[in-house]
Scaffold this motif. Structure first.
Motif, PDB file in Angstrom:
ATOM      1  N   UNK A 112      40.145 -17.646  34.483  1.00 54.53           N
ATOM      2  CA  UNK A 112      40.228 -19.034  34.929  1.00 54.53           C
ATOM      3  C   UNK A 112      40.097 -20.021  33.773  1.00 54.53           C
ATOM      4  N   UNK A 113      41.097 -20.867  33.602  1.00 57.09           N
ATOM      5  CA  UNK A 113      41.075 -21.866  32.544  1.00 57.09           C
ATOM      6  C   UNK A 113      41.583 -21.392  31.210  1.00 57.09           C
ATOM      7  N   UNK A 114      41.987 -20.122  31.074  1.00 57.97           N
ATOM      8  CA  UNK A 114      42.444 -19.575  29.792  1.00 57.97           C
ATOM      9  C   UNK A 114      43.887 -19.120  29.934  1.00 57.97           C
ATOM     10  N   UNK A 115      44.815 -20.047  29.745  1.00 57.25           N
ATOM     11  CA  UNK A 115      46.215 -19.702  29.870  1.00 57.25           C
ATOM     12  C   UNK A 115      47.117 -20.879  29.594  1.00 57.25           C
ATOM     13  N   UNK A 116      48.396 -20.721  29.951  1.00 57.74           N
ATOM     14  CA  UNK A 116      49.409 -21.735  29.711  1.00 57.74           C
ATOM     15  C   UNK A 116      50.625 -21.363  30.562  1.00 57.74           C
ATOM     16  N   UNK A 117      51.558 -22.284  30.773  1.00 57.46           N
ATOM     17  CA  UNK A 117      52.783 -21.878  31.462  1.00 57.46           C
ATOM     18  C   UNK A 117      53.481 -20.748  30.712  1.00 57.46           C
ATOM     19  N   UNK A 177      42.564 -15.992  23.212  1.00 59.36           N
ATOM     20  CA  UNK A 177      42.172 -14.831  22.418  1.00 59.36           C
ATOM     21  C   UNK A 177      40.705 -14.473  22.638  1.00 59.36           C
ATOM     22  N   UNK A 178      39.858 -15.481  22.801  1.00 59.67           N
ATOM     23  CA  UNK A 178      38.440 -15.206  23.043  1.00 59.67           C
ATOM     24  C   UNK A 178      38.258 -14.393  24.321  1.00 59.67           C
ATOM     25  N   UNK A 179      39.047 -14.657  25.341  1.00 61.69           N
ATOM     26  CA  UNK A 179      38.945 -13.887  26.582  1.00 61.69           C
ATOM     27  C   UNK A 179      39.511 -12.483  26.410  1.00 61.69           C
ATOM     28  N   UNK A 180      40.565 -12.338  25.623  1.00 62.23           N
ATOM     29  CA  UNK A 180      41.082 -11.004  25.348  1.00 62.23           C
ATOM     30  C   UNK A 180      40.068 -10.169  24.580  1.00 62.23           C
ATOM     31  N   UNK A 181      39.228 -10.833  23.793  1.00 65.21           N
ATOM     32  CA  UNK A 181      38.248 -10.129  22.961  1.00 65.21           C
ATOM     33  C   UNK A 181      36.879  -9.993  23.621  1.00 65.21           C
ATOM     34  N   UNK A 182      36.759 -10.398  24.905  1.00 67.73           N
ATOM     35  CA  UNK A 182      35.515 -10.112  25.610  1.00 67.73           C
ATOM     36  C   UNK A 182      34.756 -11.288  26.167  1.00 67.73           C
ATOM     37  N   UNK A 183      35.287 -12.511  26.087  1.00 69.81           N
ATOM     38  CA  UNK A 183      34.608 -13.654  26.688  1.00 69.81           C
ATOM     39  C   UNK A 183      34.473 -13.426  28.190  1.00 69.81           C
ATOM     40  N   UNK A 276      47.907  -5.364  21.063  1.00 73.35           N
ATOM     41  CA  UNK A 276      48.241  -5.259  22.477  1.00 73.35           C
ATOM     42  C   UNK A 276      46.978  -5.000  23.288  1.00 73.35           C
ATOM     43  N   UNK A 277      46.799  -5.775  24.364  1.00 78.38           N
ATOM     44  CA  UNK A 277      45.694  -5.593  25.299  1.00 78.38           C
ATOM     45  C   UNK A 277      46.287  -5.288  26.667  1.00 78.38           C
ATOM     46  N   UNK A 278      45.555  -4.543  27.494  1.00 80.69           N
ATOM     47  CA  UNK A 278      46.018  -4.290  28.861  1.00 80.69           C
ATOM     48  C   UNK A 278      44.817  -4.142  29.777  1.00 80.69           C
ATOM     49  N   UNK A 279      45.080  -4.278  31.075  1.00 82.71           N
ATOM     50  CA  UNK A 279      44.050  -4.077  32.090  1.00 82.71           C
ATOM     51  C   UNK A 279      44.744  -3.783  33.420  1.00 82.71           C
ATOM     52  N   UNK A 280      43.992  -3.226  34.338  1.00 79.08           N
ATOM     53  CA  UNK A 280      44.571  -2.800  35.609  1.00 79.08           C
ATOM     54  C   UNK A 280      44.426  -3.818  36.727  1.00 79.08           C
ATOM     55  N   UNK A 281      43.577  -4.830  36.530  1.00 80.29           N
ATOM     56  CA  UNK A 281      43.416  -5.870  37.544  1.00 80.29           C
ATOM     57  C   UNK A 281      42.681  -7.039  36.912  1.00 80.29           C
ATOM     58  N   UNK A 282      42.755  -8.234  37.517  1.00 80.62           N
ATOM     59  CA  UNK A 282      42.018  -9.376  36.979  1.00 80.62           C
ATOM     60  C   UNK A 282      40.512  -9.167  36.960  1.00 80.62           C
ATOM     61  N   UNK A 283      40.005  -8.241  37.774  1.00 78.98           N
ATOM     62  CA  UNK A 283      38.565  -7.985  37.825  1.00 78.98           C
ATOM     63  C   UNK A 283      38.099  -7.067  36.698  1.00 78.98           C
ATOM     64  N   UNK A 284      39.013  -6.350  36.069  1.00 78.77           N
ATOM     65  CA  UNK A 284      38.636  -5.425  35.001  1.00 78.77           C
ATOM     66  C   UNK A 284      38.722  -6.118  33.650  1.00 78.77           C
ATOM     67  N   UNK A 285      38.045  -5.554  32.653  1.00 82.31           N
ATOM     68  CA  UNK A 285      38.033  -6.147  31.321  1.00 82.31           C
ATOM     69  C   UNK A 285      39.307  -5.749  30.561  1.00 82.31           C
ATOM     70  N   UNK A 286      39.712  -6.616  29.642  1.00 84.95           N
ATOM     71  CA  UNK A 286      40.812  -6.258  28.754  1.00 84.95           C
ATOM     72  C   UNK A 286      40.352  -5.153  27.822  1.00 84.95           C
TER      73      UNK A 286
END
Length: 291
Positions: A112-117, A177-183, A276-286
């Protein structure tokens, strides 16, 4: 205009616009020759907007529908636009209603709040691939500001930082990037303004009691005072993200590729040392970035 250029709408195409507001975008798309279906949950607006487009003989049909449902009767669409609210996972119904090769323009968020179109193209199956767009957009529906979480009683550390104090507002690529790295996804952001309106302070807090404050006034050496405490060193994650961005040549939004498939999401930072980062759902961590 950037949105219309990105869509490249041609006469005769079918477009689903999720979220009506004033009806301006639906009108512009119809002027480009598209047949537009616009959906909204604001029932009070449907009649007035439909009267307007009918009066001007525009090919726009306004329907009452939940955003995630799309509008199956008009499918398949050549393009779908969904910019009102950020989505961490593309609803399967949108993909199903988009023709193979069709374009989805949506506000994609890693948290939430970490993105762009982003512009995403549907493949022959139900997968979507694309990149973030260069033009920014603020989505108020996913604002993470608010009352800070209760703070840990642990002693706080004080130091300085070379990273500007409010990346969620001013350096949004770094924030992604902060969220991809664990925020933590539940992080809350804010701005504290003293009663004397002297030096405002950017604030981060999370449910585990962690918090960080960065004064929005650099010192003579160009660094900012930072104070943080708790089990998660929040500002350290921001600094790690800033370093990652800098080390990869400060890439723009378009260098971040996205892919969505049922039960899987991935983000790839392209370049000479891609990640490259991946995850299986929005609830799981990158996952840990792969090179």
């Amino acid at each position: 205009m950037a949105l219309l250029k990105t869509l490249q709408v041609r006469p005769g195409q079918r477009v689903l616009h999720i979220g009506l507001h004033t009806g301006a975008w639906a009108t512009l798309l119809a002027h480009r020759g598209a047949t537009v279906t616009a959906t909204t949950t604001d029932l009070a607006r449907i009649g007035s907007v439909q009267d307007f487009v009918d009066h001007h003989e525009l090919r726009v049909q306004v329907e009452a529908a939940d955003a995630r449902a799309g509008w199956p009767p008009g499918a398949p669409y050549d393009a779908i636009i969904a910019l009102d609210d950020g989505v961490q996972e593309i609803p399967g119904r949108w993909t199903q209603q988009l023709r193979p090769g069709g374009l989805l323009l949506a506000h994609c968020e890693l948290a939430p709040g970490a993105g762009n179109p982003a512009t995403l193209v549907r493949g022959t199956a139900h997968e979507l691939t694309g990149t973030f767009c260069s033009f920014p957009q603020t989505v108020t529906g996913t604002d993470r500001s608010g009352e800070p979480f209760p703070r840990t009683t642990d002693s706080a550390s004080r130091r300085t930082t070379a990273v500007p104090p409010m990346p969620w507002r001013d350096d949004r690529i770094v924030w992604v990037l902060a969220h991809l790295l664990g925020m933590p996804a539940a992080v809350r952001t804010g701005l504290l303004v003293p009663p004397d309106r002297s030096v405002p302070t950017g604030v981060l807090s999370t449910p585990d009691g962690s918090w960080a404050e960065v004064a929005d006034l650099p010192g003579p050496d160009g660094t900012w005072p930072v104070t943080e405490s708790g089990p998660t060193r929040l500002w350290s994650l921001v600094e790690e993200a800033f370093t990652c961005w800098h080390d990869h040549g400060r890439p723009p939004w378009e260098h971040f590729q996205l892919s969505y498939a049922p039960g899987h999401q991935a983000v790839t930072l392209t370049g000479h040392r891609g990640l490259r980062w991946s995850r299986d759902s929005p609830e799981s961590a990158w996952n840990t970035p792969e090179t």
